[in-house]
Design a protein around this motif. Structure first.
Motif, mmCIF file in Angstrom:
data_model
loop_
_atom_site.group_PDB
_atom_site.id
_atom_site.type_symbol
_atom_site.label_atom_id
_atom_site.label_comp_id
_atom_site.label_asym_id
_atom_site.label_seq_id
_atom_site.Cartn_x
_atom_site.Cartn_y
_atom_site.Cartn_z
ATOM 1 N N ARG A 11 0.829 -1.201 0.000
ATOM 2 C CA ARG A 11 0.000 0.000 0.000
ATOM 3 C C ARG A 11 0.868 1.257 0.000
ATOM 4 N N ARG A 14 2.305 1.761 -3.452
ATOM 5 C CA ARG A 14 1.280 2.254 -4.382
ATOM 6 C C ARG A 14 1.010 3.740 -4.180
ATOM 7 N N ARG A 15 0.914 4.145 -2.921
ATOM 8 C CA ARG A 15 0.609 5.548 -2.640
ATOM 9 C C ARG A 15 1.751 6.472 -3.022
ATOM 10 N N ASN A 18 1.491 7.277 -6.490
ATOM 11 C CA ASN A 18 0.232 7.955 -6.841
ATOM 12 C C ASN A 18 -0.634 7.095 -7.766
ATOM 13 N N LEU A 19 -0.750 5.818 -7.404
ATOM 14 C CA LEU A 19 -1.535 4.882 -8.204
ATOM 15 C C LEU A 19 -2.792 4.462 -7.445
ATOM 16 N N THR A 20 -3.871 4.202 -8.192
ATOM 17 C CA THR A 20 -5.048 3.568 -7.598
ATOM 18 C C THR A 20 -4.817 2.060 -7.569
ATOM 19 N N GLN A 21 -5.666 1.362 -6.826
ATOM 20 C CA GLN A 21 -5.544 -0.094 -6.816
ATOM 21 C C GLN A 21 -5.740 -0.672 -8.212
ATOM 22 N N GLN A 22 -6.679 -0.089 -8.973
ATOM 23 C CA GLN A 22 -6.920 -0.590 -10.325
ATOM 24 C C GLN A 22 -5.678 -0.414 -11.195
ATOM 25 N N GLU A 23 -5.000 0.731 -11.086
ATOM 26 C CA GLU A 23 -3.821 0.992 -11.910
ATOM 27 C C GLU A 23 -2.670 0.071 -11.547
ATOM 28 N N THR A 32 -8.103 -6.549 -9.307
ATOM 29 C CA THR A 32 -8.152 -5.522 -8.266
ATOM 30 C C THR A 32 -8.525 -6.129 -6.923
ATOM 31 N N ASN A 36 -6.377 -5.961 -3.474
ATOM 32 C CA ASN A 36 -6.995 -5.464 -2.257
ATOM 33 C C ASN A 36 -6.791 -6.436 -1.098
ATOM 34 N N GLU A 39 -3.199 -6.115 0.115
ATOM 35 C CA GLU A 39 -2.972 -4.905 0.907
ATOM 36 C C GLU A 39 -3.574 -5.013 2.308
#
Length: 440
Positions: A11, A14-15, A18-23, A32, A36, A39
């Protein structure tokens, strides 16, 4: 082998990107929902996913290891000495952003002994895993242009003059600083008595400060104070100079060939013991990593003046260092390498080597600087080092050391100088102990 959960690390990665979970899931070719679950620690991290994360986001697989948090757990232990390590480790893994805020508050506390610009710079290099790619590759490129090591000193002096308009004057200083630059005349004066490698280092240092000044300031811009940025610029220039004198690929290949024998490396590159050790601690280039080392320098009083760690070893910020640590024993046998298999209270084990180094003689009756330099690595890396020869590398043989008395939980340590911070002190009026914190 037990299951490993790394939800907080995934997580955080990813943050920071600057990515979403989908990206992120799309890049990793995962669903996805599966990401999830990873994470939220509902699924363990598999080797396949670990390799995919490392490949797609160019991160060391060790980033997802519990060992990555060892230093942070150690810092939390100093702030919360009565909380068990297992709880601290769980806090670090699950709430890294919260832990960062807590440590920043602790750093601003009036009692913080090492709240200095030097600490800020040490933390800056730690966050970079003690490897600065832009400077390392630039230094290696310059070394390649200079060619044969036997000619590098004169060619480097010529390069400074031709490219940057800096004229080098050798043997212009009899004592004092190794290097003095005069901006008004663009002359660089060097002290007499320096070795060829030391002269090359000072010339390369000046090359960085003059030719790469904008890059150095840009790299140091994230530091919060003017003092820390100034120190960082100098440290980054020194990093560049080391990369010129000991180019990365040549250093790594030679180190692997001689099994990290520091004396042989120092002879090969014409460098000193300390400079060689420091360079070894920076061999952390993605895709071409050496042994992940911890580097430290201390004086006889135990004052740590240099420390770098690309991985998880925790140096205490306050309360001194452990007297059982091999770094202190090095003063008993000056100039000789001393070895130690050491175990920390958190169950991690290391191979440490240490030796003394001395500064320049300044004349009869005048003291010389003297330090002990130490280099350590995780015990599972020890077989790669010549210093493991003939040693019992089992954890059972390890000397129990700690991060410093006030942060160390070893209650029965025979060398304890102060009680564990936060612990309850019990005074027994009916017995006289061999050692007490309150008696003479």
């Amino acid at each position: 082998m037990g299951k490993h959960f790394a939800g907080a690390r995934i997580r955080t990665l990813r943050r920071t990107r600057n990515l979403t979970q989908q990206e992120m899931a799309r890049r990793l070719n995962l669903s996805t929902s599966y990401l999830n679950q990873l994470e939220n620690d509902q699924r363990p991290l598999t080797v396949t996913v670990l390799m995919s994360l490392s490949r797609h986001f160019d991160v060391d697989p060790a980033f997802f290891s519990p060992d990555h948090d060892a230093r942070t757990v150690g810092e939390l232990r100093e702030a919360f000495p009565t909380v068990p390590d297992t709880q601290l480790a769980d806090l670090v893994a699950r709430y890294p952003e919260l832990v960062a805020e807590v440590l920043q508050l602790a750093d601003r506390a009036p009692s913080r002994a090492d709240d200095s610009p030097y600490r800020l710079v040490r933390d800056f290099f730690y966050e970079a895993h003690n490897y600065i790619h832009e400077l390392d590759t630039l230094g290696e490129e310059l070394a390649g242009r200079l060619g044969d090591p036997q000619l590098r000193l004169t060619r480097l002096a010529t390069t400074l003059d031709r490219d940057l308009g800096v004229v080098v004057r050798f043997r212009r200083i009899s004592n004092g600083p190794r290097r003095v630059y005069h901006p008004e005349t663009r002359e660089l004066h060097l002290r007499t008595g320096l070795s060829e490698a030391q002269l090359c280092f000072e010339l390369a240092l000046q090359y960085a400060l003059t030719g790469h000044a904008d890059l150095l300031r840009e790299l140091a811009a994230s530091l919060p104070t003017e003092e820390s940025r100034g120190i960082a610029v100098l440290a980054l220039a020194q990093y560049f100079a080391a990369a010129v004198v000991m180019p990365y690929e040549a250093m790594l290949s030679t180190a692997e060939e001689v099994r990290y024998d520091i004396d042989r490396l120092a002879t090969h590159f014409g460098t000193g013991f300390e400079t060689t050790c420091h360079r070894l601690s920076t061999l952390n280039r993605p895709g071409a990593r050496g042994v992940p080392f911890f580097f430290v320098r201390t004086d006889r009083a135990g004052n740590i003046s240099k420390r770098q760690s690309a991985t998880g070893f925790h140096f205490s910020r306050s309360g001194g260092s452990c007297p059982l640590w091999v770094i202190h024993r090095a003063f008993e046998t000056p100039g000789r390498v001393t070895r130690q298999v050491a175990g920390m209270p958190d169950g991690r084990h290391y191979l440490w080597i240490a030796s003394t180094v001395r500064g320049q003689a300044h004349g009869f009756g005048r003291p010389r600087k003297e330090f002990a330099v130490g280099l350590g690595c995780d015990l599972d890396q020890a077989e790669r080092l010549v210093y493991a020869n003939g040693l019992d590398l089992s954890p059972a043989s390890a000397t129990p050391i700690g991060p410093g008395c006030t942060a160390c939980p070893r209650e029965r340590c025979p060398q304890r100088a102060f009680p564990h911070a936060g612990g309850r002190v019990v005074v027994d009026l009916d017995a006289t102990l061999d050692f007490s914190y309150t008696t003479y």
